[in-house]
Design an enzyme around this catalytic site. Structure first.
Site, PDB file in Angstrom:
ATOM      1  N   LYS A 180      50.866 -23.374 -53.481  1.00 47.21           N
ATOM      2  CA  LYS A 180      50.121 -24.607 -53.746  1.00 47.21           C
ATOM      3  C   LYS A 180      48.653 -24.359 -53.402  1.00 47.21           C
ATOM      4  CE  LYS A 180      48.524 -28.586 -52.481  1.00 47.21           C
ATOM      5  NZ  LYS A 180      47.059 -28.899 -52.633  1.00 47.21           N
ATOM      6  N   GLU A 255      46.893 -20.534 -40.002  1.00 45.12           N
ATOM      7  CA  GLU A 255      45.577 -19.941 -39.762  1.00 45.12           C
ATOM      8  C   GLU A 255      44.565 -21.056 -39.959  1.00 45.12           C
ATOM      9  OE1 GLU A 255      42.094 -18.986 -40.064  1.00 45.12           O
ATOM     10  OE2 GLU A 255      42.537 -18.008 -41.969  1.00 45.12           O
ATOM     11  N   CYS A 288      35.918 -19.323 -42.175  1.00 49.75           N
ATOM     12  CA  CYS A 288      36.536 -19.734 -40.911  1.00 49.75           C
ATOM     13  C   CYS A 288      36.130 -18.832 -39.766  1.00 49.75           C
ATOM     14  CB  CYS A 288      38.054 -19.774 -41.043  1.00 49.75           C
ATOM     15  SG  CYS A 288      38.803 -18.185 -41.480  1.00 49.75           S
ATOM     16  N   GLU A 383      34.145 -27.768 -35.904  1.00 53.49           N
ATOM     17  CA  GLU A 383      33.857 -26.905 -37.041  1.00 53.49           C
ATOM     18  C   GLU A 383      33.159 -27.693 -38.143  1.00 53.49           C
ATOM     19  OE1 GLU A 383      36.292 -23.448 -39.332  1.00 53.49           O
ATOM     20  OE2 GLU A 383      37.235 -25.432 -39.362  1.00 53.49           O
TER      21      GLU A 383
END
Length: 487
Positions: A180, A255, A288, A383
């Site tokens: 997906k 992750e 990331c 973040e």
């Protein structure tokens, strides 16, 4: 809805790929290019029905694929890699148009890495093993058994590379897959389905479904026939997936985000430190692993900042299809609003803008550096996922380590120093899944990759990937167990 759209001269099917055939949906969603906001096409918008069909196809195909020899699986994965290399230019232009990353990076680095993902795990499969060992004369034999259908949910910042980082080991292990992709960048996943079919991957072994997480994602992650779920993305979404998977105790690999530090000591090569610092603007800050928090020893902070501003000022921001562009657009107007919100709140709280600090237009955010930021402030702790960096100073090694570790995350860290003993001391105390010393973004698929704390659960790469995608079995055989007469 048109079944196919043309993107950069490349034909892309907008339907799902389920059980070896294209499947349309009653509803669609618009996919837009971050380069100029233009709508690329209407994409099939899946829901529970498509999720059920995809998992059913994966379940039906699993016994045959699991029974396929390692050598044949490896051969097909290499054939998929051949297909990626054959269509590398097409994949590069479609992905650049769809997610806004640099075309030159896709051509030279990202798409070759996609092919390498398949080749690496195909080759690793053929040498995967553990030496037999004895227990009181009994022989222990460790084996890796395919787990079953896997749901792989991937992000928009490096769509095909991160998708194949999961797809390749899952298929190599003998599992079937439902992929997906993120709804903001779904197109190269559709092309991957074509490439895999052309390479001879049996129907149902790889399925690709598109749509929103709340509509199709929940139906996939809660499905009782799914035996593994791997997700790369945000912490809030990971928590939702974990809750959805809990009822079936489906194993998860996560992750997640990062707020990684770049530590620069006074004994560092400042030119190197500045080069590594400017590199954190790669992919418009949508990485990331990016070291978004600069921690610089106070005796060199002024000189570091001066050199950084000069170097960052040489960057060219613009159309990612142009060879001379260094920074492209951010993925979506909503992402720009999020980035700008972080910056404006930080400024309101007392942060000083060194460079940037504002949008350039509807698609682009100026490379930004903020200083005079508090350690407990939002801009330091959360973040941003955009071209926004902060700079703080420290006066001692202990303070540098304390500041580096003082977030909820632990994905990566970068350390610049001229003292190998200091590097060893500091590295040993940093909370991070990956630490780079006097370098950045050097990655090998043999190495474990993942994060600590809220940066993730589990590790990917090499044997660690097979450990996740397989059920490990230990077979213990008695000595002289074959000497009896079994009649």
């Amino acid at each position: 809805m048109a079944d196919k759209i043309i993107v950069g001269g490349v034909s892309v099917d907008t339907r799902h790929w389920i059980g070896g055939r294209r499947v349309a949906s009653a509803e669609t969603f618009a996919d837009s290019s971050p380069i100029d906001g233009a709508v690329l096409g209407e994409i099939a918008r899946g829901g529970p029905g498509e999720a059920q069909a995809a998992v059913a196809a994966a379940k039906a195909a699993f016994p045959g694929w699991a029974a396929t020899s390692r050598g044949e699986r490896a051969r097909i994965l290499h054939a998929i890699a051949d297909g990626v290399e054959k269509r590398l230019e097409e994949l590069a232009i479609v992905e650049t148009t769809d997610n806004g990353a640099l075309l030159r990076s896709h051509r030279r680095g990202v798409m070759p890495r996609v092919a390498h993902n398949f080749r690496f795990f195909a080759d690793w499969l053929l040498k995967l093993g553990h030496e037999d060992f004895e227990t009181r004369g009994h022989t222990n034999h460790v084996s890796w058994d395919p787990a079953g259908p896997c749901v792989l949910i991937t992000p928009w910042n490096a769509p095909l590379m991160l998708a194949t980082w999961k797809v390749a080991p899952a298929l190599a292990a003998g599992n079937t897959v439902v992929l997906k992709p993120a709804e903001w960048s779904p197109l190269t996943a559709s092309l991957l389905a074509d490439i895999a079919a052309e390479a001879g991957l049996p129907a149902g072994v790889l399925n690709v479904v598109q749509g929103y997480g709340s509509e199709i994602g929940d139906a996939l992650t809660s499905h009782p026939d799914v035996r593994r779920i791997s997700f790369t993305g945000s912490v809030p979404t990971a928590k939702r997936i974990a809750g959805s998977a809990a009822a079936n105790l489906t194993p998860l690999g996560l992750e997640l985000g990062g707020k990684s530090p770049l530590l620069v000591f006074a004994d560092a090569d400042l030119d190197l430190a500045v080069d590594l610092a400017v590199e954190q603007y790669d992919n418009a800050g949508q990485v990331c692993l990016a070291a978004t928090r600069f921690l610089v020893e106070e005796t060199v902070a002024e000189e570091f900042t001066r050199r950084f501003v000069e170097k960052a000022g040489q960057l060219t921001q613009g159309d990612p299809r142009d060879e001379g562009t260094d920074i492209g657009p951010n993925i979506h107007p909503r992402q720009l609003e999020k980035i700008d919100g972080f910056v404006q709140r930080a400024v309101a709280d007392g942060a000083r803008v060194v460079i940037g600090g504002q949008r350039k237009d509807a698609q682009y955010y100026a490379p930004t550096l903020l200083t005079d930021v508090a350690q407990d402030s939002e801009i330091v702790q959360e973040e941003v996922f955009g071209p926004v960096l902060t700079l703080q100073t420290f006066s001692s090694e202990d303070e540098a380590i304390r500041l580096a570790n003082d977030t909820r995350f632990g994905l990566a860290a970068t350390l610049v120093t001229g003292d190998p003993e200091r590097a060893e001391r500091v590295t040993a105390q940093l909370v991070a899944g990956t630490v780079w010393v006097n370098c950045f973004f050097v990655r090998d698929l043999q190495a474990p990759f993942g994060g600590s704390r809220l940066s993730g659960v589990g590790r990917e790469g090499g044997t660690w990937s097979f450990d996740f995608y397989c059920d490990l079995k230990n077979t213990v055989t008695a000595p002289n167990g074959w000497s009896r007469n079994h009649g």
